[in-house]
Write a protein that holds these residues in place. Structure first.
Motif, short mmCIF file in Angstrom:
data_model
loop_
_atom_site.label_atom_id
_atom_site.label_comp_id
_atom_site.label_asym_id
_atom_site.label_seq_id
_atom_site.Cartn_x
_atom_site.Cartn_y
_atom_site.Cartn_z
N LYS A 22 90.31 -55.69 -41.16
CA LYS A 22 89.04 -55.06 -41.56
C LYS A 22 88.40 -54.35 -40.38
N GLN A 23 88.44 -54.98 -39.20
CA GLN A 23 87.89 -54.34 -38.00
C GLN A 23 88.68 -53.08 -37.64
N GLY A 24 90.01 -53.16 -37.76
CA GLY A 24 90.84 -51.99 -37.51
C GLY A 24 90.55 -50.85 -38.47
N ASN A 27 87.38 -49.20 -37.37
CA ASN A 27 87.53 -48.40 -36.16
C ASN A 27 88.44 -47.19 -36.34
N PHE A 28 89.57 -47.37 -37.03
CA PHE A 28 90.59 -46.33 -37.08
C PHE A 28 90.70 -45.61 -38.42
N LYS A 29 90.08 -46.15 -39.45
CA LYS A 29 90.03 -45.51 -40.78
C LYS A 29 91.39 -45.33 -41.45
N LYS A 30 92.40 -46.10 -41.01
CA LYS A 30 93.70 -46.05 -41.69
C LYS A 30 94.46 -47.34 -41.42
N THR A 31 95.38 -47.63 -42.34
CA THR A 31 96.19 -48.83 -42.22
C THR A 31 97.33 -48.59 -41.22
N THR A 33 100.37 -48.86 -42.01
CA THR A 33 101.32 -48.08 -42.80
C THR A 33 101.00 -46.58 -42.74
N GLN A 34 99.73 -46.26 -42.73
CA GLN A 34 99.30 -44.85 -42.70
C GLN A 34 99.38 -44.24 -41.30
N ASN A 35 99.48 -45.06 -40.28
CA ASN A 35 99.50 -44.56 -38.91
C ASN A 35 100.87 -43.98 -38.59
N THR A 36 100.90 -42.74 -38.23
CA THR A 36 102.17 -42.04 -38.00
C THR A 36 102.39 -41.67 -36.53
N LYS A 37 101.78 -42.42 -35.63
CA LYS A 37 101.98 -42.08 -34.23
C LYS A 37 103.46 -42.24 -33.87
N PRO A 38 103.91 -41.56 -32.82
CA PRO A 38 105.33 -41.60 -32.44
C PRO A 38 105.79 -43.02 -32.09
N MET A 39 107.07 -43.28 -32.35
CA MET A 39 107.65 -44.60 -32.09
C MET A 39 107.46 -45.04 -30.65
N LEU A 40 107.59 -44.12 -29.70
CA LEU A 40 107.41 -44.51 -28.30
C LEU A 40 106.00 -45.02 -28.02
N GLU A 41 105.01 -44.51 -28.73
CA GLU A 41 103.64 -45.03 -28.59
C GLU A 41 103.55 -46.45 -29.15
N TRP A 42 104.24 -46.72 -30.26
CA TRP A 42 104.26 -48.08 -30.82
C TRP A 42 104.88 -49.04 -29.81
N ILE A 43 105.97 -48.60 -29.18
CA ILE A 43 106.63 -49.45 -28.19
C ILE A 43 105.69 -49.73 -27.02
#
Length: 73
Positions: A22-24, A27-31, A33-43
């Motif tokens: 809920k806090q996320g 702050n970020f207005k998306k789940t 699942t909806q976040n499409t940032k690049p894989m290297l950023e996830w890592i």
């Protein structure tokens, strides 16, 4: 809502995950699942979280050792 389990610790963890979600969302207005940032950023994000985790564990360990040493005196 998630049905509680018979383990109060698991229930606490589930509640915490929902609270964090809920806090996320606030702050970020998306789940995730909806976040499409690049894989290297996830890592990189995961690595930073893991490093913080190790720091927190080390702090807790030092505090517990201090407490144990004081009790032996």
């Amino acid at each position: 809502m998630i049905k509680p389990t018979n383990d109060p610790i698991i229930n606490d963890v589930l509640k915490l995950h929902i609270k964090m979600h809920k806090q996320g969302m606030k702050n970020f207005k998306k789940t995730i699942t909806q976040n499409t940032k690049p894989m290297l950023e996830w890592i990189n994000d995961a690595r930073e979280e893991a490093m913080d985790f190790v720091v927190y564990l080390t702090k807790i360990e030092k505090e517990l050792k201090k407490t144990k040493t004081k009790k032996k005196r």
